[in-house]
Design a protein around this motif. Structure first.
Motif, PDB file in Angstrom:
ATOM      1  N   SER A   2       9.585   0.040  -3.889  1.00 26.44           N
ATOM      2  CA  SER A   2      10.001  -0.610  -5.121  1.00 26.44           C
ATOM      3  C   SER A   2      10.977  -1.747  -4.827  1.00 26.44           C
ATOM      4  CB  SER A   2      10.608   0.399  -6.083  1.00 26.44           C
ATOM      5  OG  SER A   2      11.861   0.824  -5.628  1.00 26.44           O
ATOM      6  N   SER A   3      11.773  -1.636  -3.790  1.00 29.87           N
ATOM      7  CA  SER A   3      12.689  -2.727  -3.456  1.00 29.87           C
ATOM      8  C   SER A   3      11.912  -3.950  -2.967  1.00 29.87           C
ATOM      9  CB  SER A   3      13.709  -2.275  -2.416  1.00 29.87           C
ATOM     10  OG  SER A   3      13.067  -1.955  -1.210  1.00 29.87           O
ATOM     11  N   GLN A   4      10.801  -3.718  -2.265  1.00 28.42           N
ATOM     12  CA  GLN A   4       9.972  -4.833  -1.809  1.00 28.42           C
ATOM     13  C   GLN A   4       9.310  -5.500  -3.017  1.00 28.42           C
ATOM     14  OE1 GLN A   4       6.858  -3.712   0.875  1.00 28.42           O
ATOM     15  NE2 GLN A   4       6.730  -5.742   1.765  1.00 28.42           N
ATOM     16  N   LYS A   5       8.895  -4.722  -4.006  1.00 33.66           N
ATOM     17  CA  LYS A   5       8.288  -5.240  -5.228  1.00 33.66           C
ATOM     18  C   LYS A   5       9.315  -6.062  -6.011  1.00 33.66           C
ATOM     19  CE  LYS A   5       4.798  -3.307  -8.199  1.00 33.66           C
ATOM     20  NZ  LYS A   5       4.310  -2.133  -8.862  1.00 33.66           N
ATOM     21  N   GLU A   6      10.530  -5.529  -6.137  1.00 33.83           N
ATOM     22  CA  GLU A   6      11.600  -6.240  -6.832  1.00 33.83           C
ATOM     23  C   GLU A   6      11.922  -7.551  -6.119  1.00 33.83           C
ATOM     24  OE1 GLU A   6      14.977  -3.696  -7.265  1.00 33.83           O
ATOM     25  OE2 GLU A   6      13.835  -2.194  -8.372  1.00 33.83           O
ATOM     26  N   PHE A   7      11.931  -7.508  -4.791  1.00 36.20           N
ATOM     27  CA  PHE A   7      12.209  -8.707  -4.007  1.00 36.20           C
ATOM     28  C   PHE A   7      11.149  -9.782  -4.285  1.00 36.20           C
ATOM     29  CE2 PHE A   7      11.633 -11.183  -0.082  1.00 36.20           C
ATOM     30  CZ  PHE A   7      12.884 -11.787  -0.009  1.00 36.20           C
ATOM     31  N   LYS A   8       9.874  -9.392  -4.320  1.00 33.78           N
ATOM     32  CA  LYS A   8       8.793 -10.339  -4.595  1.00 33.78           C
ATOM     33  C   LYS A   8       8.923 -10.920  -6.009  1.00 33.78           C
ATOM     34  CE  LYS A   8       5.217  -8.665  -1.474  1.00 33.78           C
ATOM     35  NZ  LYS A   8       3.874  -8.097  -1.344  1.00 33.78           N
ATOM     36  N   GLN A   9       9.311 -10.104  -6.971  1.00 35.62           N
ATOM     37  CA  GLN A   9       9.490 -10.581  -8.344  1.00 35.62           C
ATOM     38  C   GLN A   9      10.625 -11.597  -8.408  1.00 35.62           C
ATOM     39  OE1 GLN A   9       9.986  -7.028 -10.673  1.00 35.62           O
ATOM     40  NE2 GLN A   9       7.788  -6.805 -11.055  1.00 35.62           N
ATOM     41  N   GLN A  10      11.711 -11.317  -7.704  1.00 29.66           N
ATOM     42  CA  GLN A  10      12.843 -12.234  -7.692  1.00 29.66           C
ATOM     43  C   GLN A  10      12.452 -13.543  -7.009  1.00 29.66           C
ATOM     44  OE1 GLN A  10      16.097 -10.078  -5.934  1.00 29.66           O
ATOM     45  NE2 GLN A  10      16.526  -8.940  -7.821  1.00 29.66           N
TER      46      GLN A  10
END
Length: 156
Positions: A2-10
């Motif tokens: 989920s942190s990788q997903k959040e990073f991509k969204q940011q």
């Protein structure tokens, strides 16, 4: 994960903000260049925004006619232009012919029903101009008929 997903969204949000900023900067630069090359397009002088201003003829008089309005040149012309053409065309004035009393009655009607302001000291000058230059024209008799082939109507 989920942190990788959040990073991509940011990263995507940052990317969109950068694209928007680049677009704004590009438009600003083009606008700045356009203004620099065409400064007269953004002037807002009274001459350019006047309702009755016609740059090539405004104020010019030829053969006794004010070219911008079609009014006859004479004392009171400026006052008539300033007070009459703010609400309607000069043609409305020039197509009418009235006596002094008729012009005064028309002015009163406009004041009572059309919100025409008080003309004050200028009213006499305006009425004199109108009554002098746009007075009723005398109509004479028609011309004598010539070259007419007369015929007799048959009796019933």
């Amino acid at each position: 994960m989920s942190s990788q997903k959040e990073f991509k969204q940011q990263v995507r949000k940052l990317y969109h903000k950068l694209i928007a900023a680049f677009g704004i900067i590009t438009i600003s630069v083009f606008l700045f260049i356009y203004i620099a090359l065409h400064p007269s397009a953004f002037k807002n002088s009274p001459e350019e925004t006047s309702i009755i201003a016609v740059p090539e003829v405004d104020g010019k008089i030829e053969n006794g006619i004010h070219l911008a309005t079609g009014f006859v040149d004479g004392e009171g012309l400026t006052e008539v232009i300033q007070n009459c053409t703010n609400c309607h065309s000069a043609k409305l004035v020039t197509q009418n012919r009235m006596t002094e009393e008729g012009w005064v009655a028309t002015i009163r009607w406009m004041q009572e029903t059309q919100n025409l302001w008080d003309l004050g000291d200028q009213e006499e000058l305006i009425v004199n101009y109108l009554a002098t230059n746009y007075a009723p024209q005398k109509k004479g008799r028609r011309e004598v008929l010539t070259d007419i082939e007369w015929y007799t109507l048959p009796a019933n």
